[in-house]
Scaffold this motif. Structure first.
Motif, PDB file in Angstrom:
ATOM      1  N   LEU A  33      -3.083   8.411   2.550  1.00 48.63           N
ATOM      2  CA  LEU A  33      -3.895   8.597   3.750  1.00 48.63           C
ATOM      3  C   LEU A  33      -4.155   7.268   4.454  1.00 48.63           C
ATOM      4  O   LEU A  33      -4.184   7.202   5.689  1.00 48.63           O
ATOM      5  CB  LEU A  33      -5.216   9.270   3.382  1.00 48.63           C
ATOM      6  N   ILE A  34      -4.342   6.202   3.669  1.00 47.71           N
ATOM      7  CA  ILE A  34      -4.568   4.883   4.269  1.00 47.71           C
ATOM      8  C   ILE A  34      -3.340   4.434   5.053  1.00 47.71           C
ATOM      9  O   ILE A  34      -3.449   3.958   6.197  1.00 47.71           O
ATOM     10  CB  ILE A  34      -4.934   3.866   3.174  1.00 47.71           C
ATOM     11  N   THR A  35      -2.170   4.563   4.457  1.00 50.61           N
ATOM     12  CA  THR A  35      -0.944   4.159   5.154  1.00 50.61           C
ATOM     13  C   THR A  35      -0.686   5.008   6.394  1.00 50.61           C
ATOM     14  O   THR A  35      -0.208   4.491   7.415  1.00 50.61           O
ATOM     15  CB  THR A  35       0.255   4.256   4.196  1.00 50.61           C
ATOM     16  N   GLU A  36      -1.010   6.288   6.342  1.00 49.78           N
ATOM     17  CA  GLU A  36      -0.823   7.138   7.517  1.00 49.78           C
ATOM     18  C   GLU A  36      -1.775   6.743   8.641  1.00 49.78           C
ATOM     19  O   GLU A  36      -1.396   6.755   9.826  1.00 49.78           O
ATOM     20  CB  GLU A  36      -1.037   8.607   7.132  1.00 49.78           C
ATOM     21  N   LEU A  55       0.834  -1.207   0.000  1.00 50.06           N
ATOM     22  CA  LEU A  55       0.000   0.000   0.000  1.00 50.06           C
ATOM     23  C   LEU A  55       0.868   1.256   0.000  1.00 50.06           C
ATOM     24  O   LEU A  55       0.555   2.242  -0.675  1.00 50.06           O
ATOM     25  CB  LEU A  55      -0.925  -0.008   1.216  1.00 50.06           C
ATOM     26  N   GLY A  56       1.965   1.234   0.770  1.00 48.80           N
ATOM     27  CA  GLY A  56       2.883   2.368   0.766  1.00 48.80           C
ATOM     28  C   GLY A  56       3.565   2.565  -0.572  1.00 48.80           C
ATOM     29  O   GLY A  56       3.794   3.700  -1.007  1.00 48.80           O
ATOM     30  N   ILE A  57       3.886   1.466  -1.258  1.00 45.69           N
ATOM     31  CA  ILE A  57       4.492   1.578  -2.591  1.00 45.69           C
ATOM     32  C   ILE A  57       3.515   2.215  -3.573  1.00 45.69           C
ATOM     33  O   ILE A  57       3.883   3.069  -4.393  1.00 45.69           O
ATOM     34  CB  ILE A  57       4.951   0.189  -3.073  1.00 45.69           C
ATOM     35  N   VAL A  58       2.252   1.818  -3.495  1.00 46.46           N
ATOM     36  CA  VAL A  58       1.239   2.402  -4.383  1.00 46.46           C
ATOM     37  C   VAL A  58       1.097   3.895  -4.132  1.00 46.46           C
ATOM     38  O   VAL A  58       0.969   4.693  -5.070  1.00 46.46           O
ATOM     39  CB  VAL A  58      -0.110   1.685  -4.184  1.00 46.46           C
ATOM     40  N   GLN A 107     -10.467  -0.504   9.075  1.00 52.72           N
ATOM     41  CA  GLN A 107     -10.979   0.820   9.411  1.00 52.72           C
ATOM     42  C   GLN A 107     -10.463   1.882   8.442  1.00 52.72           C
ATOM     43  O   GLN A 107     -11.226   2.738   7.976  1.00 52.72           O
ATOM     44  CB  GLN A 107     -10.599   1.175  10.847  1.00 52.72           C
ATOM     45  N   ALA A 108      -9.158   1.841   8.131  1.00 54.01           N
ATOM     46  CA  ALA A 108      -8.582   2.830   7.220  1.00 54.01           C
ATOM     47  C   ALA A 108      -9.180   2.716   5.822  1.00 54.01           C
ATOM     48  O   ALA A 108      -9.513   3.724   5.183  1.00 54.01           O
ATOM     49  CB  ALA A 108      -7.066   2.652   7.162  1.00 54.01           C
ATOM     50  N   LEU A 109      -9.364   1.481   5.348  1.00 50.57           N
ATOM     51  CA  LEU A 109      -9.942   1.296   4.020  1.00 50.57           C
ATOM     52  C   LEU A 109     -11.402   1.718   3.980  1.00 50.57           C
ATOM     53  O   LEU A 109     -11.861   2.326   3.006  1.00 50.57           O
ATOM     54  CB  LEU A 109      -9.803  -0.166   3.597  1.00 50.57           C
ATOM     55  N   GLN A 110     -12.158   1.394   5.041  1.00 47.35           N
ATOM     56  CA  GLN A 110     -13.574   1.733   5.052  1.00 47.35           C
ATOM     57  C   GLN A 110     -13.788   3.238   5.119  1.00 47.35           C
ATOM     58  O   GLN A 110     -14.725   3.767   4.503  1.00 47.35           O
ATOM     59  CB  GLN A 110     -14.267   1.057   6.227  1.00 47.35           C
ATOM     60  N   GLU A 111     -12.937   3.952   5.859  1.00 47.65           N
ATOM     61  CA  GLU A 111     -13.053   5.413   5.897  1.00 47.65           C
ATOM     62  C   GLU A 111     -12.822   6.022   4.509  1.00 47.65           C
ATOM     63  O   GLU A 111     -13.536   6.942   4.095  1.00 47.65           O
ATOM     64  CB  GLU A 111     -12.052   5.985   6.906  1.00 47.65           C
ATOM     65  N   THR A 112     -11.836   5.503   3.802  1.00 48.35           N
ATOM     66  CA  THR A 112     -11.585   5.985   2.450  1.00 48.35           C
ATOM     67  C   THR A 112     -12.733   5.636   1.516  1.00 48.35           C
ATOM     68  O   THR A 112     -13.129   6.442   0.664  1.00 48.35           O
ATOM     69  CB  THR A 112     -10.274   5.395   1.913  1.00 48.35           C
ATOM     70  N   ALA A 113     -13.287   4.432   1.667  1.00 44.76           N
ATOM     71  CA  ALA A 113     -14.425   4.032   0.825  1.00 44.76           C
ATOM     72  C   ALA A 113     -15.637   4.910   1.086  1.00 44.76           C
ATOM     73  O   ALA A 113     -16.358   5.281   0.149  1.00 44.76           O
ATOM     74  CB  ALA A 113     -14.759   2.561   1.082  1.00 44.76           C
ATOM     75  N   ASP A 114     -15.886   5.263   2.355  1.00 47.56           N
ATOM     76  CA  ASP A 114     -17.023   6.136   2.662  1.00 47.56           C
ATOM     77  C   ASP A 114     -16.828   7.529   2.089  1.00 47.56           C
ATOM     78  O   ASP A 114     -17.802   8.167   1.659  1.00 47.56           O
ATOM     79  CB  ASP A 114     -17.211   6.210   4.183  1.00 47.56           C
ATOM     80  N   ARG A 115     -15.596   8.007   2.082  1.00 41.07           N
ATOM     81  CA  ARG A 115     -15.352   9.346   1.554  1.00 41.07           C
ATOM     82  C   ARG A 115     -15.417   9.378   0.026  1.00 41.07           C
ATOM     83  O   ARG A 115     -15.952  10.317  -0.563  1.00 41.07           O
ATOM     84  CB  ARG A 115     -13.996   9.860   2.018  1.00 41.07           C
ATOM     85  N   LEU A 116     -14.881   8.353  -0.636  1.00 39.42           N
ATOM     86  CA  LEU A 116     -14.900   8.332  -2.096  1.00 39.42           C
ATOM     87  C   LEU A 116     -16.291   8.023  -2.635  1.00 39.42           C
ATOM     88  O   LEU A 116     -16.762   8.670  -3.567  1.00 39.42           O
ATOM     89  CB  LEU A 116     -13.903   7.287  -2.611  1.00 39.42           C
ATOM     90  N   GLY A 117     -16.940   7.020  -2.054  1.00 38.74           N
ATOM     91  CA  GLY A 117     -18.273   6.657  -2.509  1.00 38.74           C
ATOM     92  C   GLY A 117     -18.312   6.015  -3.881  1.00 38.74           C
ATOM     93  O   GLY A 117     -19.315   6.135  -4.594  1.00 38.74           O
ATOM     94  N   THR A 118     -17.251   5.326  -4.286  1.00 42.72           N
ATOM     95  CA  THR A 118     -17.184   4.680  -5.592  1.00 42.72           C
ATOM     96  C   THR A 118     -17.349   3.178  -5.438  1.00 42.72           C
ATOM     97  O   THR A 118     -16.774   2.583  -4.521  1.00 42.72           O
ATOM     98  CB  THR A 118     -15.847   4.978  -6.284  1.00 42.72           C
TER      99      THR A 118
END
Length: 332
Positions: A191-194, A174-177, A204-215
């Protein structure tokens, strides 16, 4: 003329005041002292100093009381608006958004009143523009960022697949990406890696990003990782298949866009043509179109007959444009 001059003066003063309130930053001296205190706390070995530095960081990231009260009183759902502003990828605040809305409202209302339109119509039109234009612009930025994210997201999945096949753990890939993929994809994975580094779990980190993106594309990725962690299996192969599916999904969207481009072009021409002809006639012979700009105190809401007809025509055109947009809108 004196009333118009006073109105313009009040408008300019209000806009300047709103701009100062929204975009004025903290005092340079206070900011310098705060940074020095944070550096001292970060490099100090005392537990009390570390605790004080953390508390200071939390307080600095929290909204001020005056701003929070003002936004709560003006915005019916500030949490939803904050989420939309974060989805744009811009560092915009609620106060800046409301300042832009208030500026558009005051500017258009004053221009219409100076032109001679009734007060009620000018205020209603300015209010609609002040609420609608910023909302439309934020939605446009969100859609543009989501499209950029979806275009690069399969490349990120393939990079994750290569990293996993080479033996790297998922957290390191994930950090490489985040460092290799540019644009919104790299920003979101950073943001996920941080979040993972500060103690959040990967789910939790992935779900927060998914909720914000909504894709749906990123939600597929989150569900794939969650299922794989519970059931096991070859994660690299699963992500590779997901990247293939997302590429085929993007190709289908492009095919549908190409097939519906003719209908969209016709809709754009039909929608723009009346306004284009209206503007050209106003430029050539303004006196002929002056009834559209002349209010009638005895009419409906102080509007003349031609103005009422024009508003009715725009409403019917809006309904037609909405129907045509739904006819070429396909869900994949």
């Amino acid at each position: 003329m004196d009333g118009n001059f006073i109105l313009i003066t009040v408008l300019i003063a209000t806009l300047l005041g709103l701009g100062v309130v929204a975009f004025a930053g903290p005092s340079p001296d206070k900011a310098r002292k705060r940074r020095v205190a944070m550096i001292r706390g970060r490099h100090s070995e005392s537990a009390e100093a570390l605790l004080e530095a953390r508390m200071r960081k939390v307080i600095s990231n929290r909204a001020t009381g005056v701003e929070a009260k003002m936004l709560v009183s003006l915005i019916p759902n500030p949490e939803n608006l904050t989420k939309r502003l974060k989805m744009t990828g811009k560092k915009w605040t609620l106060s800046q958004y409301m300042t832009a809305s208030a500026g558009i409202f005051l500017l258009l209302s004053a221009l219409l009143m100076i032109r001679g339109f009734p007060f009620l119509f000018a205020v209603m039109f300015g209010l609609a523009a002040g609420l609608g234009l910023p909302h439309w612009w934020v939605g446009r930025l969100i859609n543009k960022r989501v499209q950029k994210f979806n275009a690069k997201f399969p490349d990120a999945l393939e990079l994750l697949t290569r990293g996993l096949r080479s033996g790297l753990p998922i957290a390191e890939t994930l950090g490489i990406v985040s460092s290799e993929i540019p644009g919104p994809v790299g920003e979101e994975f950073k943001l996920i890696t941080e979040r993972i580094k500060i103690g959040r779990t990967m789910e939790q980190a992935l779900q927060e990003t998914a909720d914000r993106l909504g894709t749906p594309e990123f939600q597929f990725f989150v569900i794939t990782l969650a299922i794989q962690r519970e059931t096991g299996g070859n994660l690299a192969e699963t992500l590779s298949n997901l990247a293939t599916v997302l590429r085929q999904r993007a190709q289908m969207k492009l095919k549908i866009r190409a097939m519906s481009s003719e209908s969209k072009a016709s809709a754009y021409i039909i929608g723009v043509l009346p306004f284009l002809v209206f503007g050209m006639i106003c430029y050539i012979n303004f006196n002929y179109m002056s009834p559209f700009f002349t209010p009638d105190p005895a009419g409906i809401f102080g509007l003349g007959t031609m103005q009422v007809i024009g508003i009715g025509g725009m409403c019917w055109m809006g309904i037609g444009a909405f129907i045509m947009a739904q006819m070429v809108n396909f869900e994949i």
